[in-house]
Design an enzyme around this catalytic site. Structure first.
Site, PDB file in Angstrom:
ATOM      1  N   ARG A 536       0.868  -1.172   0.000  1.00  0.00           N
ATOM      2  CA  ARG A 536       0.000   0.000   0.000  1.00  0.00           C
ATOM      3  C   ARG A 536       0.907   1.225   0.000  1.00  0.00           C
ATOM      4  NH1 ARG A 536      -0.737   4.546   3.760  1.00  0.00           N
ATOM      5  NH2 ARG A 536      -2.939   5.030   3.915  1.00  0.00           N
ATOM      6  N   ASP A 538       1.813   4.903   0.402  1.00  0.00           N
ATOM      7  CA  ASP A 538       1.280   6.015   1.174  1.00  0.00           C
ATOM      8  C   ASP A 538       1.308   7.306   0.356  1.00  0.00           C
ATOM      9  OD1 ASP A 538       0.609   7.388   3.812  1.00  0.00           O
ATOM     10  OD2 ASP A 538       2.503   8.375   3.294  1.00  0.00           O
ATOM     11  N   HIS A 541      -0.268  11.035  -3.976  1.00  0.00           N
ATOM     12  CA  HIS A 541      -0.403  12.359  -4.570  1.00  0.00           C
ATOM     13  C   HIS A 541       0.783  13.254  -4.236  1.00  0.00           C
ATOM     14  CE1 HIS A 541      -2.292  12.036  -0.679  1.00  0.00           C
ATOM     15  NE2 HIS A 541      -2.403  13.339  -0.533  1.00  0.00           N
ATOM     16  N   GLU A 575      -2.733   5.131  -2.021  1.00  0.00           N
ATOM     17  CA  GLU A 575      -3.480   5.868  -0.995  1.00  0.00           C
ATOM     18  C   GLU A 575      -3.413   7.359  -1.280  1.00  0.00           C
ATOM     19  OE1 GLU A 575      -3.837   8.345   2.607  1.00  0.00           O
ATOM     20  OE2 GLU A 575      -1.862   7.675   1.927  1.00  0.00           O
ATOM     21  N   ASP A 598     -11.836   7.399   1.260  1.00  0.00           N
ATOM     22  CA  ASP A 598     -12.305   7.725   2.606  1.00  0.00           C
ATOM     23  C   ASP A 598     -13.577   8.562   2.644  1.00  0.00           C
ATOM     24  OD1 ASP A 598     -10.111   6.407   3.514  1.00  0.00           O
ATOM     25  OD2 ASP A 598      -8.992   8.171   4.156  1.00  0.00           O
ATOM     26  N   HIS A 670      -6.187   4.323  10.688  1.00  0.00           N
ATOM     27  CA  HIS A 670      -5.221   4.879  11.633  1.00  0.00           C
ATOM     28  C   HIS A 670      -5.240   6.398  11.581  1.00  0.00           C
ATOM     29  CE1 HIS A 670      -2.771   5.124   7.930  1.00  0.00           C
ATOM     30  NE2 HIS A 670      -2.101   6.075   8.558  1.00  0.00           N
TER      31      HIS A 670
END
Length: 878
Positions: A536, A538, A541, A575, A598, A670
């Site tokens: 994944r 992080d 962008h 993400e 999200d 988290h």
């Protein structure tokens, strides 16, 4: 002058020295091995279960020069070559056995086992005074051995039962010997008699009758066809005894594995190869006493490897090539050795591609031999994307011990819950003893705060044994502020781009090719060496890249290439927290498998706790929940933009929602918990009833569901933001910066991230709510049922909401059978909402806070959910 002690290769024959099924590679490697052993005056000592005649037959069949001595019959006979080239039994050994194992009675043992139908006596020449040998049915071998051991024990007969498989015939073999007599016993007796030392011996083997020799302290080669349990037992013994430098686990089978092991222990010369800048970055051991280094350091004119041993430092200079890579195989450095890199005799730094930092970010790096770990997951086939139910976890707070090994004890709990994948927060080495992991500075090194690299492998292995995939969070947008020494080596960082957390990687500037390689190679490194199921990435962008081949695409290509070499799905996740069409839409093979999304979560927060905003985006409560459920997202990128209907139509022509299965959605992460000044969880901000009502919308949605650790039992412990920097200025800056990032929050009474309690209070193992845990378990089970029924498809989904009444519903038209529905009602707990009456025609599958007024009419309170099969609608007058 004293002569060098003659080295001895003691080796099993079948499954080890001898080629498997006339394998041409093994046959060629056997000749290479024999020629090199002879050239280096290495004595070959067969240690075999074969009798004398069968051993001689094998020597002749494969043109193996007759050895001076051989241990046969599983250690019950020793033969020596006479002047005529024949082999004679060694009478001294026979006399020794008669004196020490006289109580062994073959007739008594044979009589005791006479009725076992799965046993058949082997030929007479396979038996002797101290060995009884049987054929056994391969399918029932373990059960047969257990029965034999039980009978011998009950009869008071002290024997060792040794079992294995004959690779040529496919049958089981069982040998029964006096207790204590084994190949290891015979080998040690021979060494003592001949005056040889065990340090002269390297033993190679594959099977159960080799185990005693494996554990006797010799340098050991376990070939690749050995059973995983054998390899694990030998590995564990060497690890406990801190002698892993004497253990070699070959990837190659039989003969080729012996050759590979002999090269490793430098019994024969290594294969000749040129050192290249394209070799793997960092330190890779190539033998027990040599390591290949490859370091990109164009800023340095001179570079030396400094080996640190008991306070002494040895220096090994390496010359650069024209591209600024310093690469060389250095003798005198092996696995487990610690080293630093001296730059221009000015400063000493950890290796940028360090595999392990046992003393933290400022200490020396350690050479890690990843090939030593005996994996057990050969039969593991991974988890398909459609079957993912992800559990996000942080090793430091997942257990009271906060370690890789302690986490293994909770895997069964995750299996029982229904979890199919764990996503662990970043493990790259970062400063201090506690951190979320996003401040990593040595991205190839699994942090020592939770254990060793092999400890992490044991966790992954245990997850795979339980059918759980392991996904690692990696950070490729910046490095942390303490211990980041890459600036001393090369232009790893961009001169044009900057992230909110530090310098951005140089993906598109001058000399960016090597900086890009550093990251791309790292992605594959984690997948390959730790058998991970995915990554994944992080904050993608902030992985700025204006080049024609963006770094995200290059990573996708590299991971795809790796995935083609393994027999399991590899999941690549981006993400950005918003919908990124460029990541999931490409049809040229460069699409990411999934992205974090999200918007549904934050819309729910804005409706249930409107005075708290945990994102840098605006959400408008119930109406945003409706839109987010209808479309999967509200915001798009790369710059955060609230999407409008026209742009949505352009991206998803003709209502194509095929991207929904690529969204990862959860009620908590988290970030959303940790960004709260007190680390408060959803149920602490609302109620457990609200959590019960909201989570089905996410668990039974056509996206990939994710649970944040502790959520499943409404954990009382918070999850706070915590760091541990050695520099007090950094600690103060982080403490102040955290408040400045979310100035609208109520910070009174909040614990500073640098305070010990921020970490200690976040241990997620306190006070479990079994009722909500069961709720989550039932929801996951229902999701899997609906998946099997092909129900959770976006084409079957209709979203029906009434924001004014805080009513949100998912309706699925079943391909075969009655439709399914999820009707949920929730708002801020303090809201006074009148009850709603529902008419249903069907079956209630799950419900919370729902009152049944009649067989067809129910009352839905606030913070309530109804999951059923059939149809539903609001009662008249509502």
């Amino acid at each position: 002058m004293p002569t060098r002690p003659r080295a001895i290769l003691a080796t099993d024959m079948d499954g080890t020295l001898l080629p498997l099924q006339d394998d041409p590679t093994h046959i060629a490697d056997l000749q290479t091995l024999l020629e090199n052993l002879q050239a280096n005056d290495v004595q070959v000592l067969p240690v075999t279960g074969r009798d004398r005649a069968a051993m001689i037959e094998a020597l002749q069949a494969f043109r193996i020069p007759a050895p001076e001595v051989a241990i046969c019959d599983g250690g019950t006979t020793i033969v020596v070559r006479n002047d005529d080239g024949d082999f004679d039994y060694l009478p001294d050994f026979q006399t020794h056995l008669e004196a020490n194992f006289a109580s062994f009675a073959t007739d008594d043992v044979s009589y005791l086992l006479r009725d076992l139908v799965d046993l058949r006596f082997r030929a007479t020449e396979k038996q002797n005074q101290f060995k009884i040998s049987y054929f056994a049915e391969a399918k029932t071998l373990q059960a047969t051995v257990a029965t034999i051991q039980s009978r011998l024990r009950d009869s008071g007969i002290d024997c060792d039962v040794i079992s294995g498989f004959n690779l040529h015939w496919g049958e089981g073999l069982v040998d029964i010997l006096p207790a204590g007599l084994s190949k290891a016993y015979a080998l040690q007796w021979w060494l003592d008699r001949s005056g040889n030392d065990r340090d002269q011996v390297i033993f190679a083997g594959d099977g159960g009758n080799d185990l005693e020799v494996f554990l006797a302290g010799y340098r050991t080669i376990v070939v690749g066809n050995a059973e995983p349990e054998i390899a694990s037992t030998v590995y564990a013994a060497h690890r406990t005894g801190k002698t892993l430098d004497r253990f070699y686990l070959s990837e190659a089978r039989a003969t080729s594995g012996v050759l590979e092991g002999c090269r490793w222990f430098e019994l024969v010369p290594p294969e000749k190869r040129e050192s290249r800048s394209s070799d793997p970055l960092g330190a890779v051991p190539v033998s027990c006493n040599a390591t290949h280094f490859n370091i990109w350091a164009p800023y340095a004119g001179r570079l030396a490897i400094e080996k640190q041993t008991d306070g002494e430092v040895q220096r090994f200079r390496i010359q650069p090539d024209e591209d600024g890579y310093f690469h060389r195989t250095v003798r005198g450095i092996g696995g487990g050795d610690r080293y630093q890199i001296s730059l221009d005799d000015r400063v000493s730094r950890p290796d940028p591609a360090s595999r392990f930092q046992p003393q933290g970010v400022h200490g020396p790096s350690m050479v890690v031999d990843h090939r030593k770990y005996p994996w057990h997951d050969a039969d593991y086939r991974g988890v398909a994307k459609s079957d993912l139910v992800i559990y996000e976890m942080h090793f430091g707070t997942f257990t009271s011990e906060g370690s890789y090994l302690a986490a293994i004890d909770r895997i069964e709990e995750l299996v029982s819950l229904g979890i199919t994948a764990v996503e662990v927060l970043p493990l790259a080495q970062c400063a201090g003893s506690r951190n979320w992991g996003y401040d990593g500075v040595q991205i190839y090194a699994a942090t020592e705060n939770y254990g060793t690299p092999d400890d992490f492998k044991r966790f992954v292995d245990a997850c795979h044994a339980a059918g759980i995939a392991v996904i690692l969070d990696v950070v490729y947008n910046h490095l942390g502020p303490e211990g980041n020494y890459l600036h001393d080596f090369a232009p790893y960082f961009s001169k044009r781009h900057h992230t909110p957390w530090g310098d951005a990687f140089n993906y598109d500037g001058e000399n960016c090719e090597s900086a890009r390689r550093f990251v791309i190679e790292n992605a594959v490194y984690w997948l390959r060496e730790y058998h991970l199921d995915g990554l994944r990435l992080d904050a993608v962008h902030f992985m700025f890249d204006d080049s024609d081949q963006p770094i995200l695409r290059s990573i996708r290509h590299a991971v795809t290439d790796f995935a083609s070499t393994v027999d399991r799905p590899i999941h690549l996740i981006g993400e950005a927290n918003i919908y990124d069409h460029a990541l999931v839409s490409p049809t040229d093979g460069t699409a990411y498998d999934a992205i974090w999304a999200d918007d549904i979560m934050h819309a729910i927060y804005s409706h249930t706790v409107p005075d708290i905003n945990l994102a840098h985006r605006h959400y408008a409560g119930a109406s945003d929940i409706e839109e987010a459920l209808q479309h999967g997202y509200l915001h798009t990128g790369p710059k955060v933009t609230r999407i409008d209907s026209e742009v949505r139509r352009q991206m998803h022509a003709e209502g194509d929602f095929s991207f929904l299965p690529s969204l990862i959605c959860g009620l908590q992460t988290h970030d959303c918990v940790g960004n709260h000044p007190h680390g408060s969880r959803f149920h602490q901000l609302t109620s457990t009833e609200t959590q019960r009502a909201a989570i089905p919308l996410l668990m039974l949605y056509p996206s990939i569901p994710m649970i944040f650790m502790g959520e499943e039992y409404a954990c009382d412990a918070p999850f706070m933001f915590f760091v541990d920097f050695g520099d007090p200025r950094l600690r103060r800056a982080v403490d102040r910066g955290r408040r400045n990032e979310y100035p609208h929050h109520q910070w009174k009474g909040a614990i500073a991230p640098s305070h010990d309690d921020a970490f200690a209070n976040s241990k997620s193992i306190q006070i479990k709510d079994p009722a909500i845990w069961q709720w989550y378990r039932d929801l996951i089970a229902l999701r899997k049922t609906w998946q099997r029924e092909s129900l959770l498809d976006w084409k079957n989904l209709s979203v029906v909401c009434d924001p004014a009444r805080s009513l949100f519903a998912l309706q699925y038209q079943a391909p075969n059978g009655r439709p399914k529905f999820v009707v949920s009602r929730f708002s801020a707990p303090a809201d006074e909402l009148p009850p709603l009456s529902l008419q249903i025609d069907g079956e209630v599958l799950m419900q919370s806070s729902v009152h049944r007024d009649s067989p067809t009419q129910l009352t839905l309170q606030n913070q309530a959910v109804l999951i059923g099969e059939g149809t539903w609608n609001l009662a008249a007058g509502q």
